[in-house]
Write a protein that holds these residues in place. Structure first.
Motif, mmCIF file in Angstrom:
data_model
loop_
_atom_site.group_PDB
_atom_site.id
_atom_site.type_symbol
_atom_site.label_atom_id
_atom_site.label_comp_id
_atom_site.label_asym_id
_atom_site.label_seq_id
_atom_site.Cartn_x
_atom_site.Cartn_y
_atom_site.Cartn_z
ATOM 1 N N PRO A 176 4.292 12.161 7.112
ATOM 2 C CA PRO A 176 4.055 10.840 7.701
ATOM 3 C C PRO A 176 4.467 9.759 6.709
ATOM 4 O O PRO A 176 4.160 9.851 5.515
ATOM 5 N N MET A 177 5.224 8.761 7.188
ATOM 6 C CA MET A 177 5.652 7.669 6.320
ATOM 7 C C MET A 177 5.892 6.418 7.135
ATOM 8 O O MET A 177 6.110 6.478 8.346
ATOM 9 N N ILE A 178 5.845 5.293 6.435
ATOM 10 C CA ILE A 178 6.162 4.028 7.077
ATOM 11 C C ILE A 178 7.646 4.017 7.398
ATOM 12 O O ILE A 178 8.471 4.319 6.553
ATOM 13 N N PHE A 179 7.973 3.704 8.656
ATOM 14 C CA PHE A 179 9.367 3.445 9.046
ATOM 15 C C PHE A 179 9.435 2.809 10.399
ATOM 16 O O PHE A 179 8.497 2.647 11.092
ATOM 17 N N GLY B 39 0.800 -1.223 0.000
ATOM 18 C CA GLY B 39 0.000 0.000 0.000
ATOM 19 C C GLY B 39 0.831 1.270 0.000
ATOM 20 O O GLY B 39 2.053 1.251 -0.101
ATOM 21 N N LYS B 40 0.133 2.362 0.126
ATOM 22 C CA LYS B 40 0.754 3.689 0.153
ATOM 23 C C LYS B 40 1.711 3.769 1.339
ATOM 24 O O LYS B 40 1.410 3.263 2.419
ATOM 25 N N ASP B 41 2.867 4.436 1.161
ATOM 26 C CA ASP B 41 3.857 4.461 2.246
ATOM 27 C C ASP B 41 4.248 5.850 2.733
ATOM 28 O O ASP B 41 4.998 5.978 3.700
ATOM 29 N N SER B 42 3.751 6.914 2.090
ATOM 30 C CA SER B 42 4.017 8.261 2.607
ATOM 31 C C SER B 42 2.877 9.201 2.214
ATOM 32 O O SER B 42 2.184 8.983 1.223
ATOM 33 N N TRP B 43 2.710 10.247 3.026
ATOM 34 C CA TRP B 43 1.584 11.175 2.873
ATOM 35 C C TRP B 43 2.061 12.625 2.981
ATOM 36 O O TRP B 43 1.723 13.335 3.933
ATOM 37 N N PRO B 44 2.812 13.130 2.000
ATOM 38 C CA PRO B 44 3.294 14.520 2.075
ATOM 39 C C PRO B 44 2.159 15.544 2.061
ATOM 40 O O PRO B 44 2.309 16.652 2.594
ATOM 41 N N GLU B 45 1.025 15.164 1.508
ATOM 42 C CA GLU B 45 -0.113 16.086 1.431
ATOM 43 C C GLU B 45 -0.741 16.368 2.790
ATOM 44 O O GLU B 45 -1.568 17.264 2.922
ATOM 45 N N GLY C 38 0.537 20.098 7.677
ATOM 46 C CA GLY C 38 -0.337 21.233 7.945
ATOM 47 C C GLY C 38 -1.763 20.851 8.319
ATOM 48 O O GLY C 38 -2.569 21.706 8.625
ATOM 49 N N VAL C 39 -2.057 19.545 8.316
ATOM 50 C CA VAL C 39 -3.390 19.041 8.651
ATOM 51 C C VAL C 39 -3.407 18.622 10.119
ATOM 52 O O VAL C 39 -2.373 18.274 10.700
ATOM 53 N N SER C 40 -4.561 18.621 10.726
ATOM 54 C CA SER C 40 -4.722 18.136 12.098
ATOM 55 C C SER C 40 -4.214 16.691 12.199
ATOM 56 O O SER C 40 -4.465 15.868 11.311
ATOM 57 N N GLY C 41 -3.537 16.378 13.286
ATOM 58 C CA GLY C 41 -3.025 15.028 13.502
ATOM 59 C C GLY C 41 -4.116 13.978 13.500
ATOM 60 O O GLY C 41 -3.936 12.880 12.949
ATOM 61 N N GLU C 42 -5.271 14.295 14.087
ATOM 62 C CA GLU C 42 -6.377 13.331 14.131
ATOM 63 C C GLU C 42 -6.921 13.037 12.734
ATOM 64 O O GLU C 42 -7.229 11.893 12.410
ATOM 65 N N ILE C 43 -7.021 14.073 11.916
ATOM 66 C CA ILE C 43 -7.468 13.877 10.535
ATOM 67 C C ILE C 43 -6.425 13.075 9.762
ATOM 68 O O ILE C 43 -6.764 12.195 8.968
ATOM 69 N N ALA C 44 -5.151 13.362 10.001
ATOM 70 C CA ALA C 44 -4.078 12.631 9.328
ATOM 71 C C ALA C 44 -4.132 11.146 9.662
ATOM 72 O O ALA C 44 -4.012 10.297 8.772
#
Length: 71
Positions: A68-71, A7-13, A16-22
């Motif tokens: 946020p990314m898988i690591f 699956g997807k492994d990083s979310w650069p978008e 600046g977004v709320s942590g809970e939404i992220a």
């Protein structure tokens, strides 16, 4: 042999977004991971690589400050 995660492994978008939404977005977009909010007061995180974990680093206001990314 390098480890390949599903699956997807990083979310650069999500910077600046709320942590809970992220967290919700990450877990919806990749059902193989659990997203974990890391507040600025937390200075240590596990160093082992895991395909099922995404750390979401937030600032004092709870806003995502790193990709946020898988690591």
């Amino acid at each position: 042999m390098p480890l390949t995660c599903q699956g997807k492994d990083s979310w650069p978008e999500l910077i600046g977004v709320s942590g809970e939404i992220a967290v919700k977005t990450i877990e919806e977009e990749n059902s193989f991971v659990t997203a974990i909010i890391v507040p600025p007061s937390q200075t240590a995180i596990p160093a082992d690589f895991r395909c099922d974990r995404v750390f979401v680093f937030v600032d004092d206001e709870g806003v995502v400050e790193r990709v946020p990314m898988i690591f």
